[in-house]
Write a protein that holds these residues in place. Structure first.
Motif, PDB file in Angstrom:
ATOM      1  N   GLY A   1       0.959  54.438  71.293  1.00 58.84           N
ATOM      2  CA  GLY A   1       1.081  55.892  71.236  1.00 58.84           C
ATOM      3  C   GLY A   1       1.731  56.542  72.427  1.00 58.84           C
ATOM      4  N   ILE A   2       2.545  55.805  73.189  1.00 61.53           N
ATOM      5  CA  ILE A   2       3.153  56.446  74.351  1.00 61.53           C
ATOM      6  C   ILE A   2       4.673  56.403  74.374  1.00 61.53           C
ATOM      7  N   CYS A   3       5.284  55.566  73.542  1.00 63.34           N
ATOM      8  CA  CYS A   3       6.734  55.442  73.676  1.00 63.34           C
ATOM      9  C   CYS A   3       7.498  56.361  72.721  1.00 63.34           C
ATOM     10  N   GLY A   4       6.875  56.722  71.626  1.00 61.32           N
ATOM     11  CA  GLY A   4       7.530  57.603  70.673  1.00 61.32           C
ATOM     12  C   GLY A   4       8.503  56.920  69.745  1.00 61.32           C
ATOM     13  N   SER A   5       8.507  55.597  69.721  1.00 62.40           N
ATOM     14  CA  SER A   5       9.448  54.901  68.835  1.00 62.40           C
ATOM     15  C   SER A   5       9.030  54.975  67.380  1.00 62.40           C
ATOM     16  N   CYS A   6       7.733  54.809  67.147  1.00 58.15           N
ATOM     17  CA  CYS A   6       7.292  54.727  65.766  1.00 58.15           C
ATOM     18  C   CYS A   6       7.255  56.121  65.174  1.00 58.15           C
TER      19      CYS A   6
ATOM     20  N   ALA B   1      -0.267  58.920  66.508  1.00 59.16           N
ATOM     21  CA  ALA B   1       1.032  58.354  66.162  1.00 59.16           C
ATOM     22  C   ALA B   1       0.823  57.219  65.153  1.00 59.16           C
TER      23      ALA B   1
ATOM     24  N   ILE C   1       6.064  62.719  73.475  1.00 62.13           N
ATOM     25  CA  ILE C   1       6.648  61.383  73.549  1.00 62.13           C
ATOM     26  C   ILE C   1       7.991  61.315  72.830  1.00 62.13           C
TER      27      ILE C   1
ATOM     28  N   LEU D   1       1.202  49.898  61.536  1.00 61.23           N
ATOM     29  CA  LEU D   1       2.341  49.015  61.802  1.00 61.23           C
ATOM     30  C   LEU D   1       1.967  47.560  61.532  1.00 61.23           C
TER      31      LEU D   1
ATOM     32  N   CYS E   1       1.554  54.191  65.083  1.00 58.76           N
ATOM     33  CA  CYS E   1       1.074  52.911  65.609  1.00 58.76           C
ATOM     34  C   CYS E   1      -0.420  52.934  65.891  1.00 58.76           C
TER      35      CYS E   1
ATOM     36  N   HIS F   1       9.457  50.524  66.400  1.00 65.54           N
ATOM     37  CA  HIS F   1       8.178  50.458  67.098  1.00 65.54           C
ATOM     38  C   HIS F   1       8.449  49.855  68.459  1.00 65.54           C
ATOM     39  N   ASP F   2       7.566  50.113  69.401  1.00 68.23           N
ATOM     40  CA  ASP F   2       7.718  49.474  70.690  1.00 68.23           C
ATOM     41  C   ASP F   2       6.360  49.278  71.348  1.00 68.23           C
ATOM     42  N   CYS F   3       5.794  50.335  71.903  1.00 69.39           N
ATOM     43  CA  CYS F   3       4.574  50.168  72.701  1.00 69.39           C
ATOM     44  C   CYS F   3       3.344  49.874  71.853  1.00 69.39           C
ATOM     45  N   ARG F   4       3.314  50.421  70.673  1.00 68.81           N
ATOM     46  CA  ARG F   4       2.163  50.329  69.778  1.00 68.81           C
ATOM     47  C   ARG F   4       0.893  50.852  70.416  1.00 68.81           C
TER      48      ARG F   4
HETATM   49  S1  FES Z   1       5.089  52.459  68.926  1.00 70.06           S
HETATM   50 FE1  FES Z   1       5.151  53.548  70.797  1.00 70.06          FE
HETATM   51  S2  FES Z   1       4.311  55.437  70.176  1.00 70.06           S
HETATM   52 FE2  FES Z   1       4.034  54.275  68.382  1.00 70.06          FE
END
Ligand code: FES
Ligand code: HEM
Lengths: 247, 268
Positions: free
Chosen positions: A61-66, A82, A160, A34, A84, A56-59
């Motif tokens: 590996g826990i939010c599942g956005s990326c 993930a 996630i 990212l 990120c 993207h969000d948490c960067r």
């Molecule tokens: S940005 Fe949150 S899991 Fe990859």
């Protein structure tokens, strides 16, 4: 290292879209994927061009956005990772990297690499919860849970919801995701009251959007959280029981 | 992940699922439908079609195994001037005699259920394929790098279609004896018929090649059916792949032994 990126660009849901090629010079191996996109975007902005849109969000590996299809693999070349958390050291100088959004009929592209994953919310709404009285957390040892059961439930709960399973599946099936959510709750005592309704409603909601499972196993390999294919078998069994016994 | 525990809590008797009131609420709101109607309703879902696919698959697997073993009678040659495999064929046709008319048992207990299994299997395959295609929507525009999906799993519908086409030929060739397909066919003379048919090299190649398609199909199928039916237990999960390996190899090798026997002049 110097890399060439071929990135899917698409202005909106109705745009046809296509690949565009970018050069990224002096990429450090410690950068995440990212961050690489951030660098390319800064370049694009300086040149007065539209940056690449990506989720993207948490960067961490826990939010599942990326979630990106990188060189034909969901979340790229490294297993259990993930996007990120994918480091550029996985690539070598001179590589050409192809980046595509997740593709599935249920996930329309919003823009560039961003897709609409609302169907996952629908599946969760259908049964991904428990009806426990709220209030202060009860004493943890009041309800005994066998060690094996709690381990398996926790492993399933690691999902996630990034949708790499759908993206990787040749049938665009969401079985791994749905099974992780069903099994996580159906195994635990707290999930028992809605057990049969849960599996029925979640599976049927899933089927409204996604394909069926051929046991290819691509989802398991794509999963950044190593959710096991075994969960799908458990979900299939619970669904059959719910249907036949009409609980 | 560690394997799933053997004793999964089941509704009603799992640990701590004493919330009887909620369970009762869930079930009183349900329509009271007959069990048969419910089972029929399951087939309307994709997951239900996979159960049907796996169940009919089990029937078909039992058939190919039985058929393969039956074929091995070829190697017993003749006995008092009668080929053993001819006797075996006759035995199948006269099953249940004299209690039942000739071939009745064969039809009712073997041929009809098999046909039904084929029809269900093919209908489910066709309809799941459509649903999967619809769910995929836009294809990836760059090449995919598959990690687990293998040749067998990705060609199930093609290997299935090849098996059906082969089956049609095979029925015309050695069961019905259609003149254009097997001019040397004589009813009841199983051994001579197959020796004649496999003596033609294009037919020999057809029979051999069809086993490859069948082999790939049942190799993936014999493992996948456990997943579809939810037969899952950490104690035997690793045997599911082993079972598929052993089963499909045995069936293919067994079937291939007949054309091989003809080629090596053991069967003539
Ligand atoms: S940005 Fe949150 S899991 Fe990859
Ligand atoms: C002797 C013949 C056959 C045998 C023994 C057989 C057996 C099986 C088995 C055991 C499965 C696995 C079911 C599951 O995953 O739950 C399967 C899947 C499948 N079969 Fe067959 N089959 C046969 C013929 C056919 C035919 C004629 C077709 C037709 C077109 C077909 C198409 C398929 C397809 C497409 C699948 C995969 C479905 C999916 O998972 O999406 N098969 N088969």
């Amino acid at each position: 290292m110097d890399l060439t990126l071929r990135v899917w660009r698409q202005r909106g849901p109705l745009d046809e879209g296509g690949f565009e090629t970018y050069q990224a010079a002096g990429v450090s191996g410690d950068m995440s994927f990212l961050e690489l996109l951030d660098v390319v975007n800064e370049q694009l902005v300086t040149e007065g061009r539209e940056p690449i849109a990506f989720d993207h969000d948490c960067r961490e590996g826990i939010c599942g956005s990326c979630g990106l299809m990188i060189d034909g693999r969901a979340h790229g070349p490294r297993a259990s990772t993930a996007t990120c958390q994918l480091h550029m050291r996985e690539f070598s100088d001179g590589d050409t990297i192809v980046v595509e959004p997740w593709r599935a009929a249920a996930f329309p592209i919003i823009r560039d690499l961003v897709v609409d994953r609302t169907p996952f919310d629908r599946i969760i709404e259908a049964g991904g919860y428990i009806s426990a009285p709220t209030g202060s957390a009860p004493e943890a040892n009041l309800i005994p849970v066998p060690k094996g059961t709690s381990d398996t439930a926790m492993d399933a709960a690691a999902c996630i919801g990034c949708a790499a399973c759908v993206a990787a599946c040749p049938n665009s099936a969401a079985h791994l995701f749905t099974a992780a959510k069903v099994v996580h709750l159906n195994l635990l005592p707290q999930g028992q009251p809605e057990r049969w309704r849960r599996v029925e409603r979640m599976v049927e909601t899933m089927e409204e959007y996604f394909g069926s499972c051929t046991s290819h196993g691509e989802c398991e390999k794509a999963c950044p959280k190593d959710i096991s294919l075994d969960n799908i078998a458990v979900m299939n069994r619970d669904y059959l029981q719910a249907k036949i016994r009409n609980r | 992940m560690p394997p799933l525990p053997a004793g999964l809590p089941r509704g009603g008797n799992g640990p701590g699922c004493g919330n009887g009131r909620m369970e009762a609420m869930a079930s009183t709101t349900r329509e009271r439908t007959s069990k048969l109607a419910r089972i029929g309703g399951v087939y309307r879902t994709d997951t239900g079609k996979k159960y049907a696919m796996a169940t009919s698959g089990v029937v078909l697997l039992a058939f190919v195994l039985g058929h393969m073993i039956g074929n091995l009678h070829v190697f017993e040659g003749a006995h008092d001037g009668v080929y053993r495999i001819d006797e075996y064929g006759e035995g199948l046709r006269s099953l249940g005699e004299p209690l039942f008319p000739r071939t009745l048992v064969l039809w009712v207990f073997l041929r009809l259920p098999l046909t039904a299994a084929f029809l269900v299997h093919i209908h489910a395959a066709w309809s799941l394929t459509r649903s999967n295609k619809a769910a995929r929507g836009a294809k990836y525009q760059s090449p995919r790098n598959y990690l687990a999906a293998n040749y067998a799993s990705r060609t199930m519908r093609w290997s299935g279609v090849i098996v059906v086409l082969f089956l049609l030929w095979h029925l015309a060739d050695l069961t019905i004896g259609v003149e254009a397909v097997n001019p040397g066919f004589r009813r009841g003379e199983v051994y001579q018929n197959l020796v004649f048919s496999l003596g033609r090299w294009p037919v020999w190649i057809l029979y051999t090649a069809a086993q490859a398609a069948l082999g790939f199909h049942i190799w993936h199928g014999a493992w996948s059916l456990f997943q579809s039916l939810g037969v899952n237990n950490p104690r035997f999960n690793r045997f599911r792949r082993i079972f598929a390996n052993v089963f499909s190899t045995a069936v293919v090798v067994g079937f291939l032994s007949v054309p091989l026997g003809v080629a090596l002049d053991v069967v003539r």
